[in-house]
Scaffold this motif. Structure first.
Motif, short mmCIF file in Angstrom:
data_model
loop_
_atom_site.label_atom_id
_atom_site.label_comp_id
_atom_site.label_asym_id
_atom_site.label_seq_id
_atom_site.Cartn_x
_atom_site.Cartn_y
_atom_site.Cartn_z
N TYR A 252 0.79 -1.23 0.00
CA TYR A 252 0.00 0.00 0.00
C TYR A 252 0.82 1.28 0.00
N PHE A 253 1.85 1.35 0.86
CA PHE A 253 2.35 2.68 1.16
C PHE A 253 3.17 3.36 0.07
N PHE A 323 -8.09 7.04 5.74
CA PHE A 323 -7.66 6.91 7.11
C PHE A 323 -7.51 8.22 7.85
N ASP A 355 -8.95 -5.07 -3.83
CA ASP A 355 -8.38 -3.97 -3.04
C ASP A 355 -7.07 -4.45 -2.41
N VAL A 359 -8.68 -3.00 6.56
CA VAL A 359 -8.21 -2.63 7.89
C VAL A 359 -9.40 -2.68 8.85
N ARG A 360 -10.22 -1.67 8.83
CA ARG A 360 -11.42 -1.70 9.68
C ARG A 360 -12.60 -2.37 8.97
N VAL A 396 3.76 2.68 10.42
CA VAL A 396 2.56 2.74 9.57
C VAL A 396 1.37 2.89 10.51
P1 AMP Z 1 -10.71 0.20 5.97
O1 AMP Z 1 -11.83 0.95 5.34
O2 AMP Z 1 -10.48 0.66 7.40
O3 AMP Z 1 -10.83 -1.28 5.87
O4 AMP Z 1 -9.38 0.64 5.21
C1 AMP Z 1 -8.97 -0.05 4.09
C2 AMP Z 1 -8.45 0.90 3.07
O5 AMP Z 1 -7.52 1.81 3.65
C3 AMP Z 1 -7.73 0.13 1.99
O6 AMP Z 1 -8.46 0.29 0.82
C4 AMP Z 1 -6.36 0.73 1.89
O7 AMP Z 1 -6.16 1.24 0.59
C5 AMP Z 1 -6.32 1.85 2.91
N1 AMP Z 1 -5.21 1.68 3.87
C6 AMP Z 1 -4.66 0.57 4.33
N2 AMP Z 1 -3.69 0.85 5.23
C7 AMP Z 1 -3.63 2.18 5.35
C8 AMP Z 1 -2.83 3.08 6.10
N3 AMP Z 1 -1.90 2.66 6.95
N4 AMP Z 1 -3.06 4.39 5.95
C9 AMP Z 1 -4.00 4.83 5.13
N5 AMP Z 1 -4.78 4.03 4.39
C10 AMP Z 1 -4.61 2.72 4.48
#
Ligand code: AMP
Length: 469
Positions: A252-253, A323, A355, A359-360, A396
């Motif tokens: 991702y990063f 995020f 994707d 994360v959440r 991260v």
């Molecule tokens: P979520 O909606 O919380 O499941 O976040 C997932 C999305 O956040 C994924 O589509 C990733 O592209 C993005 N993501 C994953 N890790 C990070 C991070 N450390 N910082 C920002 N965005 C993130």
């Protein structure tokens, strides 16, 4: 002090030996904007004089021509920093590069990563008389450098870093020159380049590309590089450790056009998509990436599965990364503002969404729902990383374990919760294979994959309910 101050992913950049050091640094930071959007700063050096500008917001907002800030950042050397942090603690004194007048002269410091024993060091520094201005771990380094009895700045920095544990890619500016350093595991990226007579240091190669600098090499784990009028000196002053580059940089990063640690990030993501397709193929009519981070993996998936690729979701680029909204309510709104279904590409079709990570689960749930509302017949979700089950302590931003959906539910439960017909994550071995490495078969891994495995290469102070292996 907020816990959040210790969790940030950032971008660092530095130039030594150019008339346009500050302009190059602003451009480099602009290319690294994805690594941090909360604040940006540059410190330049002209002889023994230092100049700085640091401010909340994007690089462009802080260093636009009209502001005149760049004109005031004179000197043939400069370093810069993009800051990323989630909530609070966004006070001006936490914006880097930090600067202090020490006994040997000015000392500026930009840091990407997270120091895992900073809290302990900070306490003992405060108890013995240090006055802390901000709340970040990085400030601890300055105090340790200030207290060192070594004669030269580089030796003092070595003294400081011998006391510090954690992940760091550092760039410093001092009368001795520009000093760059990476932690012994090499968790965060840092590379070296050249433009004309000048040397450049950047978190990623995309920072070199934007100014037309040539990539020389990655700075090695545990290496210290000192750049000044005499050229470059490289040493390995710290105890060596197994290399454990952050695997999430590939997922991702890092920016897809960067080459980090010998891998072209875009290609790596495509390979991950191909591997994912071979592990979890399903009959479908269209492969749809969750833009932008899912695009290369979705392309790889489509190629390997021979199913057409289409942009079934369109992203609005004028909102920050999901995020960055600190509260859950804000994050929900942010997600809605960010994506829209491209109805004609998905209506009546069996859709495979790709994707990079869950994360959440907020993004996936919203996107799955959006596909159904747009008339998709089936919605399948494929994720280009294994389940994220453990927080990162090395820079991260990840939420606490309770908020990581994969730490709370198994794959079938997540699928039901987000409302997809099927869900699959790439396996850890598949991920290693995609990166051209041998499978992680219980031997020393080539990467830091603690977010997936809980195998933390460096002990950490933070108590987030995870044990350190
Ligand atoms: P979520 O909606 O919380 O499941 O976040 C997932 C999305 O956040 C994924 O589509 C990733 O592209 C993005 N993501 C994953 N890790 C990070 C991070 N450390 N910082 C920002 N965005 C993130």
């Amino acid at each position: 002090m907020g816990d959040d101050a210790f969790r940030e992913e950032c971008g660092v950049f530095g130039v030594y030996g150019s008339e346009e050091a500050a302009v190059h640094t602003a451009l480099g930071l602009h290319a690294l904007q994805h690594r941090g959007q909360e604040a940006a700063g540059i410190v330049s050096m002209e002889g023994a004089q230092f100049h700085s500008h640091r401010g909340i917001g994007h690089v462009g907002e802080n260093f636009d021509a009209a502001s005149g800030h760049l004109d005031r950042l004179i000197g043939r050397a400069a370093i810069g920093h993009n800051r990323y942090s989630t909530t609070g603690q966004s006070d001006l004194q936490n914006i880097q590069p930090f600067f202090a007048e020490l006994s040997f002269g000015g000392f500026a410091l930009a840091h990407n990563g997270n120091l895992t024993n900073a809290e302990r060091l900070r306490q003992s520094l405060v108890e013995t008389g240090s006055l802390m201005q901000g709340s970040t771990d990085t400030e601890v380094i300055i105090h340790l450098v200030a207290r060192s009895h070594q004669p030269a700045p580089d030796l003092r920095l070595i003294d400081a870093m011998k006391q510090i544990e954690g992940a760091y890619a550092l760039i410093c500016l001092c009368p001795q020159g520009l000093i760059a350093m990476r932690d012994p595991h090499g968790i965060r990226p840092l590379c070296l380049g050249q433009i004309g007579e000048a040397y450049v240091v950047s978190s990623e190669t995309c920072g070199l590309d934007i100014i037309g600098a040539e990539f020389i090499r990655d700075i090695a784990p545990g290496e210290m590089v000192v750049i000044n009028g005499d050229g470059i000196t490289s040493t390995q002053p710290l105890k060596t450790a197994p290399s454990r580059f952050c695997i999430f940089e590939y997922i991702y990063f890092s920016r897809p056009d960067s080459i980090v640690e010998g891998h072209h990030v875009y290609q790596a993501r495509k390979h991950i998509g191909r591997e994912l397709a071979s592990e979890s193929h399903i009959a479908a009519d269209v492969i749809v990436p969750v833009p932008d981070s899912g695009v290369p993996a979705a392309l790889g998936y489509a190629e390997a599965s021979n199913i057409p690729f289409d942009f079934g979701i369109i992203r609005n680029h004028y909102v920050g990364r999901t995020f960055i909204q600190p509260t859950d309510a804000g994050r929900q709104a942010g997600v809605k503002m960010k994506h829209n279904a491209n109805r004609h590409m998905v209506e009546g079709k069996r859709v495979v969404l790709v994707d990079d990570s869950i994360v959440r689960g907020t993004t996936s749930m919203k996107i799955a729902n959006m596909m159904r509302q747009a008339g998709a017949e089936e919605v399948h979700l494929r994720i280009a990383s294994p389940p994220t089950m453990h927080p990162c302590f090395y820079g991260v931003d990840t939420p606490d374990r309770e908020k990581l959906i994969a730490a709370q539910m198994d794959v079938a439960e997540i699928a039901a919760h987000i409302g997809v017909d099927s869900l699959a994550f790439i396996s850890l071995d598949g991920l290693y294979r995609a990166l051209g490495e041998r499978a992680r078969d219980g031997t020393e891994p080539q990467f830091c994959d603690a977010c997936f495995t809980g195998d933390y290469p460096i002990a950490h102070d933070a108590g987030k309910g995870v044990s350190v292996k």
